[in-house]
Write a protein that holds these residues in place. Sequence first.
Motif, PDB file in Angstrom:
ATOM      1  N   ILE A 610     113.019 110.178  56.062  1.00  0.00           N
ATOM      2  CA  ILE A 610     113.929 109.980  57.187  1.00  0.00           C
ATOM      3  C   ILE A 610     114.900 108.841  56.903  1.00  0.00           C
ATOM      4  N   LEU A 611     114.409 107.749  56.348  1.00  0.00           N
ATOM      5  CA  LEU A 611     115.301 106.621  56.029  1.00  0.00           C
ATOM      6  C   LEU A 611     116.339 107.023  54.983  1.00  0.00           C
ATOM      7  N   ALA A 612     115.888 107.734  53.955  1.00  0.00           N
ATOM      8  CA  ALA A 612     116.839 108.185  52.925  1.00  0.00           C
ATOM      9  C   ALA A 612     117.843 109.167  53.525  1.00  0.00           C
ATOM     10  N   GLY A 613     117.363 110.050  54.400  1.00  0.00           N
ATOM     11  CA  GLY A 613     118.254 111.021  55.025  1.00  0.00           C
ATOM     12  C   GLY A 613     119.277 110.379  55.930  1.00  0.00           C
ATOM     13  N   LEU A 614     118.877 109.355  56.682  1.00  0.00           N
ATOM     14  CA  LEU A 614     119.829 108.653  57.558  1.00  0.00           C
ATOM     15  C   LEU A 614     120.934 108.002  56.739  1.00  0.00           C
ATOM     16  N   ALA A 615     120.564 107.398  55.615  1.00  0.00           N
ATOM     17  CA  ALA A 615     121.578 106.777  54.758  1.00  0.00           C
ATOM     18  C   ALA A 615     122.524 107.836  54.186  1.00  0.00           C
ATOM     19  N   GLY A 616     121.957 108.962  53.727  1.00  0.00           N
ATOM     20  CA  GLY A 616     122.798 110.022  53.192  1.00  0.00           C
ATOM     21  C   GLY A 616     123.689 110.648  54.242  1.00  0.00           C
ATOM     22  N   ALA A 617     123.138 110.836  55.448  1.00  0.00           N
ATOM     23  CA  ALA A 617     123.925 111.433  56.528  1.00  0.00           C
ATOM     24  C   ALA A 617     125.080 110.529  56.929  1.00  0.00           C
ATOM     25  N   ALA A 618     124.841 109.228  56.958  1.00  0.00           N
ATOM     26  CA  ALA A 618     125.910 108.293  57.329  1.00  0.00           C
ATOM     27  C   ALA A 618     127.078 108.378  56.353  1.00  0.00           C
ATOM     28  N   ALA A 619     126.773 108.680  55.093  1.00  0.00           N
ATOM     29  CA  ALA A 619     127.844 108.791  54.097  1.00  0.00           C
ATOM     30  C   ALA A 619     128.527 110.158  54.148  1.00  0.00           C
ATOM     31  N   LEU A 620     127.740 111.229  54.273  1.00  0.00           N
ATOM     32  CA  LEU A 620     128.298 112.573  54.165  1.00  0.00           C
ATOM     33  C   LEU A 620     128.988 113.055  55.431  1.00  0.00           C
ATOM     34  N   THR A 621     128.521 112.625  56.598  1.00  0.00           N
ATOM     35  CA  THR A 621     129.130 113.125  57.832  1.00  0.00           C
ATOM     36  C   THR A 621     130.548 112.616  58.035  1.00  0.00           C
ATOM     37  N   ARG A 622     130.960 111.629  57.260  1.00  0.00           N
ATOM     38  CA  ARG A 622     132.343 111.141  57.396  1.00  0.00           C
ATOM     39  C   ARG A 622     133.355 112.215  57.010  1.00  0.00           C
ATOM     40  N   VAL A 623     132.957 113.135  56.133  1.00  0.00           N
ATOM     41  CA  VAL A 623     133.882 114.214  55.760  1.00  0.00           C
ATOM     42  C   VAL A 623     134.036 115.214  56.902  1.00  0.00           C
ATOM     43  N   MET A 624     133.165 115.128  57.915  1.00  0.00           N
ATOM     44  CA  MET A 624     133.237 116.042  59.057  1.00  0.00           C
ATOM     45  C   MET A 624     134.060 115.467  60.200  1.00  0.00           C
ATOM     46  N   ALA A 625     134.597 114.275  60.025  1.00  0.00           N
ATOM     47  CA  ALA A 625     135.260 113.597  61.145  1.00  0.00           C
ATOM     48  C   ALA A 625     136.354 114.453  61.768  1.00  0.00           C
ATOM     49  N   SER A 626     137.117 115.185  60.951  1.00  0.00           N
ATOM     50  CA  SER A 626     138.213 115.991  61.486  1.00  0.00           C
ATOM     51  C   SER A 626     137.716 117.220  62.242  1.00  0.00           C
ATOM     52  N   LEU A 627     136.426 117.554  62.083  1.00  0.00           N
ATOM     53  CA  LEU A 627     135.872 118.720  62.785  1.00  0.00           C
ATOM     54  C   LEU A 627     135.269 118.354  64.128  1.00  0.00           C
ATOM     55  N   LEU A 628     135.190 117.060  64.416  1.00  0.00           N
ATOM     56  CA  LEU A 628     134.493 116.596  65.615  1.00  0.00           C
ATOM     57  C   LEU A 628     135.475 116.303  66.735  1.00  0.00           C
ATOM     58  N   PHE A 629     134.973 116.395  67.941  1.00  0.00           N
ATOM     59  CA  PHE A 629     135.781 116.096  69.124  1.00  0.00           C
ATOM     60  C   PHE A 629     134.943 115.262  70.085  1.00  0.00           C
ATOM     61  N   GLY A 630     135.409 114.043  70.350  1.00  0.00           N
ATOM     62  CA  GLY A 630     134.725 113.188  71.311  1.00  0.00           C
ATOM     63  C   GLY A 630     133.404 112.638  70.819  1.00  0.00           C
ATOM     64  N   VAL A 631     133.110 112.795  69.524  1.00  0.00           N
ATOM     65  CA  VAL A 631     131.850 112.311  68.955  1.00  0.00           C
ATOM     66  C   VAL A 631     132.160 111.629  67.630  1.00  0.00           C
ATOM     67  N   SER A 632     131.580 110.444  67.419  1.00  0.00           N
ATOM     68  CA  SER A 632     131.777 109.735  66.166  1.00  0.00           C
ATOM     69  C   SER A 632     130.966 110.377  65.055  1.00  0.00           C
ATOM     70  N   ALA A 633     131.451 110.278  63.827  1.00  0.00           N
ATOM     71  CA  ALA A 633     130.719 110.825  62.683  1.00  0.00           C
ATOM     72  C   ALA A 633     129.413 110.083  62.442  1.00  0.00           C
ATOM     73  N   THR A 634     129.265 108.900  63.022  1.00  0.00           N
ATOM     74  CA  THR A 634     128.021 108.131  62.917  1.00  0.00           C
ATOM     75  C   THR A 634     127.414 107.920  64.296  1.00  0.00           C
ATOM     76  N   ASP A 635     127.470 108.942  65.124  1.00  0.00           N
ATOM     77  CA  ASP A 635     126.986 108.857  66.500  1.00  0.00           C
ATOM     78  C   ASP A 635     125.512 108.465  66.524  1.00  0.00           C
ATOM     79  N   ALA A 636     125.206 107.330  67.152  1.00  0.00           N
ATOM     80  CA  ALA A 636     123.845 106.793  67.154  1.00  0.00           C
ATOM     81  C   ALA A 636     122.872 107.702  67.892  1.00  0.00           C
ATOM     82  N   VAL A 637     123.330 108.336  68.966  1.00  0.00           N
ATOM     83  CA  VAL A 637     122.451 109.224  69.731  1.00  0.00           C
ATOM     84  C   VAL A 637     121.994 110.407  68.875  1.00  0.00           C
ATOM     85  N   THR A 638     122.937 111.017  68.169  1.00  0.00           N
ATOM     86  CA  THR A 638     122.594 112.158  67.321  1.00  0.00           C
ATOM     87  C   THR A 638     121.663 111.738  66.197  1.00  0.00           C
ATOM     88  N   PHE A 639     121.978 110.641  65.525  1.00  0.00           N
ATOM     89  CA  PHE A 639     121.146 110.171  64.422  1.00  0.00           C
ATOM     90  C   PHE A 639     119.734 109.869  64.910  1.00  0.00           C
TER      91      PHE A 639
END
Length: 673
Positions: A610-639
């Motif tokens: 889980i710790l490794a996945g959270l670190a990887g997700a924080a890096a990779l989800t930034r490429v999804m920023a343009s696909l999101l609406f009203g939600v940060s790519a590092t949204d704490a609730v989702t993580f």
Amino acid sequence: DQPGKPAVAILTERLWKRLFSSDPAIVGKSITLNGNPFTVAGVIQRGFMLNAEVMPSEGPMDKVDIFVPLPLGADAAKNRGDENYNILVRLKPGVSVQQAQADIDAIANRIREKDKRDRTFGMHVVGLREQVVGDVRRALLVLVGSVALVLLIACANVANLLLTRAAGREKEVAIRTALGAGWQRLVRQLLTESILLAALGGAAGLVIAEVSLYVVRSMNPGNIPRLEDIEINGTVVAFTFGVSLVTGILFGLAPVWRALKVDLNTSLKAGGRSGQSDGGLHLKRHRLRGLLVVSELALSLMLVVGAGLLVRSFVRLQSVPPGFTAGHVLTMQVAASGPKYRPDKAVAQFYQEIESRIARLPGVKSEGVVSVLPLTGSVGWGGINVEGYAPPPGQELQVDLRVASTDYFRAMEISLLKGRYFSEHDTADMPQVVVIEEKFAQRFWPRGDAIGKHLWFDPKKPFTIVGVVGTVKQYGLEVDGKIATYFPQQQQPGNGMFLAVRTSSDPAALSGAVVREIHAVDPDVAVYGIRTMQDRLYDSLARQRFASTLLGAFAAFALLLAAVGIYGVMSYLVTQSTHDIGLRVALGAQPGNILALVVRQGMELAAIGILAGLAGAAALTRVMASLLFGVSATDAVTFGAVAVLLAAVAFAATVIPAGRATRVDPMVALREE
């Protein structure tokens, strides 16, 4: 094919087959378009498609069916009133888009210098591939990446299973070695088995893919370019088996390496004993298995986080008010074209007549027409001047221009904030009026009242602002459009209009009656694009729904694989440690102690993953920023929610083998030794 010569047209093969039954003698025959005769000059070959992604138009155009020559007369160079043309060019070999843009900029500069009135003229060069897939490339790459992650998770699972199988075959390998089998023969045997498994998996995957492709096509949002062209062809089959071969070799090496490290003396001395207990329940002796499980959990968490962000974004998008009420509204397009509708007065009278007839239908509450209906892909914009505002030098204020009838706002339930809607008195011989959107008023009169102010195209013909209405999401719930204006249909009549009818019951059930009323006024008028506004709103979110559904499916599959992976490892440990567990129980260990020991081992793996996945997700989800609406790519609730979910799944996958460990009978376990 010049102005003044007989009009000709080219048909697409699709239309030729659909309307003319593939008539081989179609060339030279006459067809009627907009009340005018055209001679068919040819049929264009199948595969040529000019859709909205390739050639943006002022109307919602799925695919072009008929081509006619662009009527540029001798005076075209002197009259550039309409500059909204799209131009296709083939670049010379070695010429880049950037070089072409530089040449086009030089041409545009010469045009601006020649005509000082046209200070804003310009042309923008875009590559055809970018034009077609530019706005969906990132979404598709995210889906391709998710497929790769699922493949890695599946491969890690298979590697774990093969490791377990290799551990159970240590005695077999030892006997084969003792009988003279060389390491090359053992490697060939074990790799052949793993490659065969991979090939069978690839074949099964192709069968499932064919079914899945049908499902994906049925989910087609309508705005994924060339989705209907996707097929499982020879290239796909070759690629699939190539990937299967590579993964079979790559992830079959770990069990092969373990098998080659078998201690011949220890394995043969074990005899009938279960000599596999190498370290009991402690994972330090099973580091490779632990690493594979951690990798599965980390990759799964990254996928689930991505899916969670898209789902939250989709939910947020659905809650955005569109500026109108979509329920119980029937819409369609009406084209009053041809010579008899060239006078503006005839056009205005036609639409007045059909509105009057439709209003009398049972179940109709209100109706109206508009030149550009929301969420249809239609556009209508232009430059305008605003009282008291001077644009920067060389620039022009661009706004959305919409023509609407008196009751359009009521039919769509667009709120009136100030002033009034259009009335039946806003005719061609009365002072020109305009209604603006709230965003327009806030920009130019944030502290004042817009009512009574003036806009104009021609300084001699000002339009007086008589009303301010709510802002409408014209091009999509996630898009902030231009500031918008509405002009009365009787003062600025248009031939092609959208009709909106608000009903008290199911709007689709009234479509036939509405079309009959229109054709009762003029049977030659084209009526098409009949849909409810609710369907248009639903389809406007189709691309987001498509992406979130597919990524969610991949994430669910990855989560299942991760659960199977950790369950498999813990089951293996429990099986291998039966003797150790029996010994602990014989010495007085309680079931709770055994349960806690097994669960702790599993949750240690889960925590690292889980710790490794959270670190990887924080890096990779930034490429999804343009696909999101009203939600940060590092949204704490989702993580946080995904981390808890994965921990719960890991706990459940660990508790089952842990429960089995508590039921070990010490007498049976020790007797086996």
